[in-house]
Design a protein around this motif. Structure first.
Motif, PDB file in Angstrom:
ATOM      1  N   ARG A   1       0.850  -1.194   0.000  1.00 61.80           N
ATOM      2  CA  ARG A   1       0.000   0.000   0.000  1.00 61.80           C
ATOM      3  C   ARG A   1       0.884   1.243   0.000  1.00 61.80           C
ATOM      4  N   ASP A   2       0.356   2.373  -0.413  1.00 66.66           N
ATOM      5  CA  ASP A   2       1.119   3.626  -0.453  1.00 66.66           C
ATOM      6  C   ASP A   2       1.709   3.923   0.911  1.00 66.66           C
ATOM      7  N   GLY A   3       3.010   4.140   0.924  1.00 62.75           N
ATOM      8  CA  GLY A   3       3.675   4.492   2.179  1.00 62.75           C
ATOM      9  C   GLY A   3       4.090   3.304   3.018  1.00 62.75           C
ATOM     10  N   GLY A   4       3.723   2.086   2.608  1.00 65.31           N
ATOM     11  CA  GLY A   4       4.037   0.922   3.435  1.00 65.31           C
ATOM     12  C   GLY A   4       5.333   0.232   3.078  1.00 65.31           C
ATOM     13  N   GLY A   5       5.902   0.562   1.918  1.00 64.65           N
ATOM     14  CA  GLY A   5       7.069  -0.158   1.434  1.00 64.65           C
ATOM     15  C   GLY A   5       8.299  -0.003   2.289  1.00 64.65           C
ATOM     16  N   ALA A   6       8.490   1.154   2.873  1.00 61.23           N
ATOM     17  CA  ALA A   6       9.721   1.416   3.622  1.00 61.23           C
ATOM     18  C   ALA A   6       9.851   0.525   4.848  1.00 61.23           C
ATOM     19  N   LYS A   7       8.750   0.215   5.517  1.00 57.98           N
ATOM     20  CA  LYS A   7       8.825  -0.568   6.751  1.00 57.98           C
ATOM     21  C   LYS A   7       8.489  -2.047   6.564  1.00 57.98           C
ATOM     22  N   LEU A   8       8.147  -2.452   5.345  1.00 55.47           N
ATOM     23  CA  LEU A   8       7.828  -3.854   5.100  1.00 55.47           C
ATOM     24  C   LEU A   8       9.102  -4.606   4.721  1.00 55.47           C
ATOM     25  N   THR A   9       9.756  -5.154   5.721  1.00 54.01           N
ATOM     26  CA  THR A   9      10.992  -5.910   5.525  1.00 54.01           C
ATOM     27  C   THR A   9      10.705  -7.395   5.704  1.00 54.01           C
ATOM     28  N   LEU A  10      11.682  -8.225   5.338  1.00 54.13           N
ATOM     29  CA  LEU A  10      11.537  -9.661   5.546  1.00 54.13           C
ATOM     30  C   LEU A  10      11.379  -9.963   7.033  1.00 54.13           C
ATOM     31  N   GLU A  11      12.141  -9.254   7.864  1.00 56.49           N
ATOM     32  CA  GLU A  11      12.044  -9.468   9.311  1.00 56.49           C
ATOM     33  C   GLU A  11      10.635  -9.169   9.812  1.00 56.49           C
ATOM     34  N   ALA A  12      10.021  -8.122   9.257  1.00 53.17           N
ATOM     35  CA  ALA A  12       8.658  -7.768   9.657  1.00 53.17           C
ATOM     36  C   ALA A  12       7.669  -8.854   9.231  1.00 53.17           C
ATOM     37  N   ILE A  13       7.879  -9.414   8.043  1.00 50.90           N
ATOM     38  CA  ILE A  13       7.017 -10.492   7.555  1.00 50.90           C
ATOM     39  C   ILE A  13       7.140 -11.723   8.457  1.00 50.90           C
ATOM     40  N   VAL A  14       8.360 -12.088   8.810  1.00 54.06           N
ATOM     41  CA  VAL A  14       8.593 -13.247   9.671  1.00 54.06           C
ATOM     42  C   VAL A  14       7.917 -13.052  11.028  1.00 54.06           C
ATOM     43  N   ASP A  15       8.081 -11.881  11.618  1.00 50.50           N
ATOM     44  CA  ASP A  15       7.442 -11.598  12.909  1.00 50.50           C
ATOM     45  C   ASP A  15       5.922 -11.671  12.811  1.00 50.50           C
ATOM     46  N   PHE A  16       5.388 -11.219  11.691  1.00 49.81           N
ATOM     47  CA  PHE A  16       3.942 -11.216  11.487  1.00 49.81           C
ATOM     48  C   PHE A  16       3.402 -12.649  11.394  1.00 49.81           C
ATOM     49  N   CYS A  17       4.207 -13.551  10.833  1.00 47.17           N
ATOM     50  CA  CYS A  17       3.749 -14.921  10.555  1.00 47.17           C
ATOM     51  C   CYS A  17       3.947 -15.899  11.709  1.00 47.17           C
ATOM     52  N   LYS A  18       4.951 -15.673  12.552  1.00 43.97           N
ATOM     53  CA  LYS A  18       5.427 -16.753  13.410  1.00 43.97           C
ATOM     54  C   LYS A  18       4.414 -17.250  14.442  1.00 43.97           C
ATOM     55  N   GLU A  19       3.419 -16.448  14.786  1.00 44.94           N
ATOM     56  CA  GLU A  19       2.408 -16.906  15.743  1.00 44.94           C
ATOM     57  C   GLU A  19       1.240 -17.600  15.063  1.00 44.94           C
ATOM     58  N   ASN A  20       1.217 -17.577  13.734  1.00 37.56           N
ATOM     59  CA  ASN A  20       0.047 -18.100  13.026  1.00 37.56           C
ATOM     60  C   ASN A  20       0.369 -19.143  11.957  1.00 37.56           C
ATOM     61  N   LEU A  21       1.621 -19.271  11.592  1.00 39.13           N
ATOM     62  CA  LEU A  21       2.016 -20.258  10.594  1.00 39.13           C
ATOM     63  C   LEU A  21       3.162 -21.105  11.136  1.00 39.13           C
ATOM     64  N   ALA A  22       3.151 -22.394  10.779  1.00 41.28           N
ATOM     65  CA  ALA A  22       4.278 -23.253  11.131  1.00 41.28           C
ATOM     66  C   ALA A  22       5.554 -22.693  10.508  1.00 41.28           C
ATOM     67  N   LYS A  23       6.669 -22.942  11.167  1.00 38.42           N
ATOM     68  CA  LYS A  23       7.936 -22.320  10.764  1.00 38.42           C
ATOM     69  C   LYS A  23       8.291 -22.598   9.309  1.00 38.42           C
ATOM     70  N   PHE A  24       8.003 -23.851   8.842  1.00 37.11           N
ATOM     71  CA  PHE A  24       8.430 -24.190   7.485  1.00 37.11           C
ATOM     72  C   PHE A  24       7.612 -23.472   6.415  1.00 37.11           C
ATOM     73  N   LYS A  25       6.482 -22.875   6.797  1.00 40.10           N
ATOM     74  CA  LYS A  25       5.643 -22.157   5.837  1.00 40.10           C
ATOM     75  C   LYS A  25       5.993 -20.664   5.754  1.00 40.10           C
ATOM     76  N   ILE A  26       6.742 -20.164   6.703  1.00 38.89           N
ATOM     77  CA  ILE A  26       7.040 -18.730   6.756  1.00 38.89           C
ATOM     78  C   ILE A  26       8.034 -18.355   5.657  1.00 38.89           C
ATOM     79  N   PRO A  27       7.744 -17.317   4.876  1.00 40.62           N
ATOM     80  CA  PRO A  27       8.650 -16.926   3.777  1.00 40.62           C
ATOM     81  C   PRO A  27      10.062 -16.631   4.262  1.00 40.62           C
TER      82      PRO A  27
END
Length: 561
Positions: A505-531
């Protein structure tokens, strides 16, 4: 069994029936239950080790495995389980796993094998998908805290009465059995359940074996679905017994007493059919290095127990080679069996050179076919081992098709269907019981096959099957993500890794890092599914009708690497 592929047959110019092959087996199929298979082994190999759990420092003979399975089966009946009830085994490779598996088979319960890395939301989904009545799990193992996770799913678990669980989230779940030295609130203790069984009840388990119908379900395996929710493949005793017998013979377990170094998890079809089922069929010994995967412990167990056979996925063999090249242990295995994802010719050669294996065998199949469809023959040469997925298994029929099917008879390995999901079952099994694999395939006239591509979007990461839509559906809930599509990128060790391709989304690119994606996923997806990879895109390649062309997306990022 009948199997359907899409593609072409290399034998097209030789036969009018272009792409059909039937491999007639020499040994008749057996109409017995999976529990009877263990009893036959215990009668023949009573004092032989069935399982050696090296890190746990535990061993169990075939006689004791049968006795403990019957005792635990009777104990499970005492806490209220009945014939046909679904029981989840949610555990790493501990010795009790095999006891629980056979206990359920002997009592006529249906085992659902749960991935130990599941988090609360995934476990809850599995419970409700098939109406689990009970779950058996350890208190914790390494980084997995099974009891604590169940506490997030089941309301007020610690203060509930064992056997009378009452939770609005999981209405069918009555009991939890914990393999633990502690007595945990709301659960039965594994040893206590063993102690509940009277001698009369145990004798009744033994006497009732003829009442366990081989055509009834014995196992439910969860497979990731394109809808974002797991599908539940149902396998019968008949499926499992005959697949186990066929697989074990192809792996030459009938030629001598083999000891198998088990690198694969029991919950996977490689574990419960290719490993447990085939091992018991011929009285082999399973050597389990550790409850959770550890390449160095695998190597040491293979050495210490003088394993003659090794089981693993290609990724596991890459890891085993790495530690072997560091430590140069004196091992002398005869056979290495590889499955779960394609194995490169180069890896096969390194396995022979550094692991000193005489034969490298491959297996190809899918959960819905009770594990294996094509598998190495004992007489196969190196060219066949390296360049094909080997030969069609006994009693199976296979054809390669376009959009037009032919009517053919059915056989023994195709699953009964997906649990209470007629629509998904009909997508993969047609009205004549042909099972659609979704693979692009070349079928040779002599019954050997080669995979040339996958029609499905499935990602195979280290032997784990991952369907992108589940990850896409979850990532689309991220506030900075406008659109997301997930593809598999090639990876030297894992085969493939998960890459999230994201339009922000507009303005969201700067803070959307791989680390942020991993943190977002780890409570809801099994580890092997996390990008493990993230790509920010401006636009996705699409057809004129607006469909995403994932193969172009994958190609774009593969080439940019």
């Amino acid at each position: 069994m009948t199997v359907l592929f899409e593609g072409i047959s290399s034998s097209a110019r030789f036969y009018s029936n272009l792409s059909y092959f039937h491999h007639i087996g020499k040994s008749p199929l057996k109409h017995i239950s999976f529990g009877n298979l263990l009893e036959l082994a215990a009668n023949q190999f009573a004092e032989r080790d069935a399982v050696v759990s090296v890190q746990e420092n535990k061993r169990i003979t075939y006689y004791d495995l049968l006795c403990q399975a019957d005792r635990f089966a009777a104990g499970l009946q005492q806490i209220g389980l009945k014939y046909g009830d679904r029981v989840g085994i949610w555990a790493p490779n501990i010795l009790e796993w095999t006891v629980c598996y056979f206990a359920c088979a002997r009592a006529g319960f249906v085992v659902a094998t749960l991935n130990p890395s599941y988090v609360g939301q995934e476990v809850e989904c599995c419970i409700n998908k098939i109406g689990l009545k009970a779950i058996i799990c350890p208190e914790k193992s390494k980084k997995s805290h099974f009891y604590d996770v169940l506490g997030t799913v089941i309301n007020n678990l610690r203060n509930q009465i064992p056997g009378k669980l009452n939770s609005s989230n999981t209405p069918t779940l009555n009991s939890i059995v914990t393999v633990s030295e502690n007595n945990l609130g709301g659960t039965f203790n594994y040893n206590d359940v063993m102690g509940m069984a009277s001698e009369k009840a145990i004798k009744q388990i033994k006497a009732n074996q003829d009442r366990v119908n081989p055509d009834n379900p014995v196992n439910i395996q969860f497979t990731s679905g394109t809808t974002g929710k797991p599908k539940a493949a149902v396998v019968s005793h008949y499926n499992l017994v005959n697949s186990s017998l066929s697989i074990g013979k192809r792996n030459e377990l009938d030629t001598k007493h083999h000891k198998i170094g088990v690198q694969v998890p029991f919950f996977h079809t490689f574990g419960y059919t290719v490993t447990i089922g085939a091992t018991v069929s011929y009285g082999a010994t399973m050597v389990v290095p550790s409850p959770t995967y550890d390449p160095l412990l695998n190597l040491r167990a293979i050495k210490e127990e003088n394993c003659t056979v090794i089981y693993g996925t290609p990724t596991m063999y890459v890891d085993l080679l790495n530690v072997q090249m560091q430590y140069n242990e004196k091992i002398d295995p005869e056979i290495a069996v590889s499955g779960g994802s394609p194995c490169s010719p180069e890896l096969f050669k390194k396995m022979r050179e550094h692991l000193k294996v005489k034969k490298v065998k491959s297996v190809y199949g899918l959960t819905e076919a009770t594990a294996v469809v094509f598998q190495s023959m004992p007489s196969d040469d190196e060219d066949k081992m390296i360049n094909t997925v080997e030969h069609l298994c006994d009693h199976l029929e296979v054809k390669v098709v376009d959009e037009n099917d032919n009517v053919v008879p059915l056989g023994y390995t195709t699953m009964l269907g997906y649990w209470e999901d007629k629509a998904k079952t009909n997508e993969i099994i047609d009205s004549h019981h042909w099972l659609r694999t979704g693979d692009k395939f070349i079928l040779d006239k002599d019954g050997y096959g080669r995979i040339v591509g996958r029609l499905k979007d499935m990602i195979i990461r280290g032997g784990e099957n991952i369907f992108p839509k589940e990850i896409e559906d979850f990532l689309s809930t991220h506030p900075d993500i406008l659109e997301v599509h997930v593809v598999g990128l090639s990876h030297k060790r894992l085969g493939e890794e998960v890459c999230a391709c994201v339009k922000v989304r507009d303005g969201g690119g700067a803070k959307l890092t791989l680390e942020a994606i991993v943190d977002f996923c780890k409570e809801n997806l099994a580890k092997f599914k996390i990008p493990s990879q993230l790509r920010i895109v401006e636009e996705f390649p699409k057809t004129q009708s607006g469909k995403i062309q994932k193969y172009l997306l994958k190609k774009q990022f593969e080439e940019s690497r």
